[in-house]
Design a protein around this motif. Sequence first.
Motif, PDB file in Angstrom:
ATOM      1  N   ARG A 392       0.842  -1.209   0.000  1.00  0.00           N
ATOM      2  CA  ARG A 392       0.000   0.000   0.000  1.00  0.00           C
ATOM      3  C   ARG A 392       0.872   1.252   0.000  1.00  0.00           C
ATOM      4  NH1 ARG A 392      -5.125   0.465   0.001  1.00  0.00           N
ATOM      5  NH2 ARG A 392      -6.496  -1.328   0.316  1.00  0.00           N
ATOM      6  N   TYR A 393       1.979   1.211   0.727  1.00  0.00           N
ATOM      7  CA  TYR A 393       2.914   2.350   0.723  1.00  0.00           C
ATOM      8  C   TYR A 393       3.438   2.584  -0.695  1.00  0.00           C
ATOM      9  CZ  TYR A 393       7.303   4.900   1.618  1.00  0.00           C
ATOM     10  OH  TYR A 393       8.329   5.802   1.592  1.00  0.00           O
ATOM     11  N   LEU A 394       3.839   1.508  -1.359  1.00  0.00           N
ATOM     12  CA  LEU A 394       4.362   1.624  -2.726  1.00  0.00           C
ATOM     13  C   LEU A 394       3.296   2.141  -3.684  1.00  0.00           C
ATOM     14  CD1 LEU A 394       6.364  -1.730  -2.833  1.00  0.00           C
ATOM     15  CD2 LEU A 394       7.364   0.537  -3.160  1.00  0.00           C
ATOM     16  N   ALA A 395       2.083   1.622  -3.559  1.00  0.00           N
ATOM     17  CA  ALA A 395       1.002   2.041  -4.452  1.00  0.00           C
ATOM     18  C   ALA A 395       0.740   3.534  -4.314  1.00  0.00           C
ATOM     19  CB  ALA A 395      -0.267   1.249  -4.147  1.00  0.00           C
ATOM     20  N   ALA A 396       0.785   4.042  -3.076  1.00  0.00           N
ATOM     21  CA  ALA A 396       0.559   5.476  -2.862  1.00  0.00           C
ATOM     22  C   ALA A 396       1.668   6.298  -3.503  1.00  0.00           C
ATOM     23  CB  ALA A 396       0.471   5.765  -1.364  1.00  0.00           C
ATOM     24  N   LYS A 397       2.906   5.840  -3.370  1.00  0.00           N
ATOM     25  CA  LYS A 397       4.019   6.587  -3.940  1.00  0.00           C
ATOM     26  C   LYS A 397       4.034   6.543  -5.462  1.00  0.00           C
ATOM     27  CE  LYS A 397       6.154   8.047  -0.227  1.00  0.00           C
ATOM     28  NZ  LYS A 397       6.367   9.505   0.014  1.00  0.00           N
ATOM     29  N   LEU A 398       3.512   5.456  -6.029  1.00  0.00           N
ATOM     30  CA  LEU A 398       3.548   5.276  -7.482  1.00  0.00           C
ATOM     31  C   LEU A 398       2.209   5.622  -8.140  1.00  0.00           C
ATOM     32  CD1 LEU A 398       5.529   1.908  -7.510  1.00  0.00           C
ATOM     33  CD2 LEU A 398       6.398   4.166  -8.168  1.00  0.00           C
ATOM     34  N   ASP A 399       1.277   6.156  -7.355  1.00  0.00           N
ATOM     35  CA  ASP A 399      -0.038   6.542  -7.873  1.00  0.00           C
ATOM     36  C   ASP A 399      -0.709   5.358  -8.558  1.00  0.00           C
ATOM     37  OD1 ASP A 399      -2.146   8.279  -8.234  1.00  0.00           O
ATOM     38  OD2 ASP A 399      -1.416   9.023 -10.175  1.00  0.00           O
ATOM     39  N   ALA A 400      -0.615   4.177  -7.897  1.00  0.00           N
ATOM     40  CA  ALA A 400      -1.223   2.964  -8.443  1.00  0.00           C
ATOM     41  C   ALA A 400      -2.440   2.597  -7.599  1.00  0.00           C
ATOM     42  CB  ALA A 400      -0.205   1.829  -8.439  1.00  0.00           C
ATOM     43  N   ASP A 401      -3.140   1.583  -8.010  1.00  0.00           N
ATOM     44  CA  ASP A 401      -4.353   1.142  -7.311  1.00  0.00           C
ATOM     45  C   ASP A 401      -3.954   0.409  -6.033  1.00  0.00           C
ATOM     46  OD1 ASP A 401      -6.652  -0.301  -6.457  1.00  0.00           O
ATOM     47  OD2 ASP A 401      -7.497  -0.123  -8.478  1.00  0.00           O
ATOM     48  N   GLY A 402      -4.201   1.025  -4.889  1.00  0.00           N
ATOM     49  CA  GLY A 402      -3.832   0.432  -3.615  1.00  0.00           C
ATOM     50  C   GLY A 402      -4.611  -0.825  -3.291  1.00  0.00           C
TER      51      GLY A 402
END
Length: 716
Positions: A392-402
Motif C-alpha cells: 500500500r505504501y508503494l502504491a501510494a508513492k507510485l499513484d497505483a491502485d492500492g
Amino acid sequence: MTAASSFETRPLLVELLTEELPPKALNKLGLAFAEGIRSVLDKQNLLGGACVTSDFATPRRLAVHLSHVLAQAPEQAYTEKLMPASVGLTPEGKATPALVKKLASKNLEHLGPDDLVHESDGKQDYLYAKGTAPGRSLADAIQEALEHAIVSLPIPKVMRYQLADGVSSVKFVRPAHRLIVLWGGNIIKAHALGLEAGNESAGHRFMAPAAISIKHADTYARQLLDEGKVIVSFNERRQAIAGQLQDHAQRLNATLGTDPAVEALLDEVTALVEHPTVYVGQFDQGFLSVPPECLILTMRLNQKYFPLFEPGTGQLTHRFLIVSNMQVADPSNIVQGNERVVRPRLADAQFFFEQDRKTPLAARVDSLANSVYHNKLGSQLERVERVRQIARYLAAKLDADGDLADRAALLAKADLNSNMVAEFPELQGIMGAYYARADGEPEEVVRALGDQYRIRIDEPVTPDTITSTILFIAERVETLVGIWGIGLVPTGERDPFGLRRAALGIISAFEQLSAGGYLATPNAAGLHVRPLLEEAFRLYAAHPLNAGTVPEVLGFIYERYRNQLGSGYDRNVVDAVLSQQPPLHEVLFRIQACASFAERTESASLAAANKRIANLLKKAEGAPGKVDAGKLSEPAEQALAKVIATLKPQADAQFELGNFTDSLAIMAQAKEAVDAFFADIMVMAEDPAVRANRLALLDELHGAMNRVADISRLAQ
C-alpha cells in the motif's frame, strides 16, 4: 612395463570403475578426475608437448586419456637456498652441524661445502645448492597422481564401505570395483581404494555385462563402444541424446521448448545412461486440463522425460520423449512401461489440482498463521500483513491502485498450504495464479501472483504490470530488512535467503519503473529506497530488529549495484556516482553524465581540485558557515565567488530538470577560476576569519560541483 626410451611417449589411460555415481555431479567429477591426474603428471614434467587430455565419465566410471606421456621426465635443474654462509660454514670453511642437517633434509647429503654456491642477497652471503637431478619416473608419479585425483574430487557426499577382506574400509563417493592404469599397452603398478591396477573394464550392465580386457590406452573408447555398448565420453553421449531428441521432435512436428530446464535435464539424463536411445511415449489427453506447469514438472523432475510442445503456440502436447539406457529391436515394452509409470503421477497432479480448486485461495490465508516464516520473525500470516502494508505504501508513492496491490499481497502466499505446492514447491506462485484466476480475481492480481518469484523485472513497467511490480518490490524489501535485521547476512558464497538476488531484483524494478515513466527525474516526493526500507523496518515492531538494519541494507543494495555496473562502466565513474547513494532510478542517467564529464579536458583538473577541497574541508574545525563577500579581498577569490554565483543557479536548474550532463558541463566552466584560486590563494590563512571565509567559499563550490556525483573520485 617393458623397457622404453627415456624420451618415448605413449598414451596413458586411467579408469576407475564404480557403482552408479551421483548424476547431477557426474560431469564435474569426470572433469576433476582428469584434471587431477593431468596436473600431477604435468608438474612432474611427464607430459609430452603435444599431450591432449580427454576426460570420460559414465554412470559407472571416471577415466582420463592422456595422448603423450613420458616413461621418465628429463633431468631437472634445481636451486635450493640453504642458509647464510656465516651459519653454514665454520671459519675454516667446514660444514657446520646446521648445514649437514639442512642438506640431509633436502636429500643432498652427497654435497659438501665445495659443491655449494655463494650468492649475496644484498645483505649477506647465502649458500645455494645447484645442479641437476634425475626426472621422476611415471611408475613413481602415477600413484601420487591417483591419490591426488581422488582426494581432489568435488564429492557431494562421501560414503564409507568395507573392502573384500572384510576388515579394511575406505571412503569414496560410491564403492569402486576396478582400476585400470595403462601406458600404451602396459599395465603400470598402482593401487587405490583397495584396488590393484589392471587392464579389465566392464561394459553396459545389461547389454554387455562381461569383463572387457583393454588392449591399449588408445583402444579404450572404441572397445567399450564396440564390445561394451558404452559411450564413455560425457560430451559425446550428450550430443547423441540431443540429436535424437531433436530428430524425434521434428518427426512429430513438435519442439522441446525453450525452458533452460531442458538443458539441465539433458545434462542429468546424460549422467544416467551409458548407451542412450530415445523413444516416444504419450499420455491421456484428458490430463491436459491440468495446468501444464504441473505436468511438465512431474515429467521432468520425477520421470526425467522431455515433454513436447506445439511449435506455433508453445502449448504442451500429450507426447513426451524417453531417454532409455537400452537399445532394443522392439521398444514397445519400454514405452508402455514408462507410460504406465507416468499415468499415476499425472493423475496425482490432476487430483491435487481439482482438490485445491474446491477451496478459494482467499480462504487459505488464515491458515498461514500456522506456518512459521522464521522463529524470530513470526508466521507466514504476519509476513503477509507486513507485505500488504509495504504494498500500500508503494502504491501510494507510485499513484497505483492500492486495493489491487493489497489484494495481491494478501493472496501472495495463500498457495503455500495447497496440495499442489506441498507436492511441488517449485510451483509456488504459479499455482496461486491459476487458483486466483479460477476464483475470478482481477487479472492484475493474477499476474502479480504468477510473477512474484521472478529473478528480476526486465521490461518497462506498464499499467498492466504495475501491481506485479509493487508485489515484487514489497516482498523483497520485507525479506531484506527482516532477514538482515536478525543477523542472517550473506557471508562469502553463502546466501541461503537469497538476499543478493533480492537486492538485484529491487534494483531492476526501480530501473524498469523509471523506463515505464513511474519514477520521474527529479522525484522529490516520489519513491526512494531509504524511506521504503524505513517503512519496512517500522513494521517489525513485534519482532525487534538490529538498530543499524536500514543503513546496512541500503549500503548492501548500492554495493550490489556497484558490482553489477562494474563490468559495463568505468569503475571510477561508478564509484563517483554511487558514493552519493542517489535515487536508484537516477543511477544510470548520472553514470552516463559522469562518463561524459570524465571525457572533457577540464575533468582531470577539476577532479583533482575537488579532492583537494574535500581534504581541506575535513581538516576544518566545525561546519563551514556562509560566505562573507566583504572579506573576499584577493582577486582570485573574488573571481571564484563570482563564477560560483553565476554557474551554480544554472547548474542547479539543469539538475532539477534531470539534465545531469548539462549540469556537470556548466560547472566545468569553473576550471580557470578554480585553478587561479589554488595558484594564488593560501586557504589556511593565519587569520581565522579569513580562513573560515575561504573554507566557506570552497564548501559552496564543493556542493555545487558534486550534486550529480563525487567527481573527486575521478582523480587518478
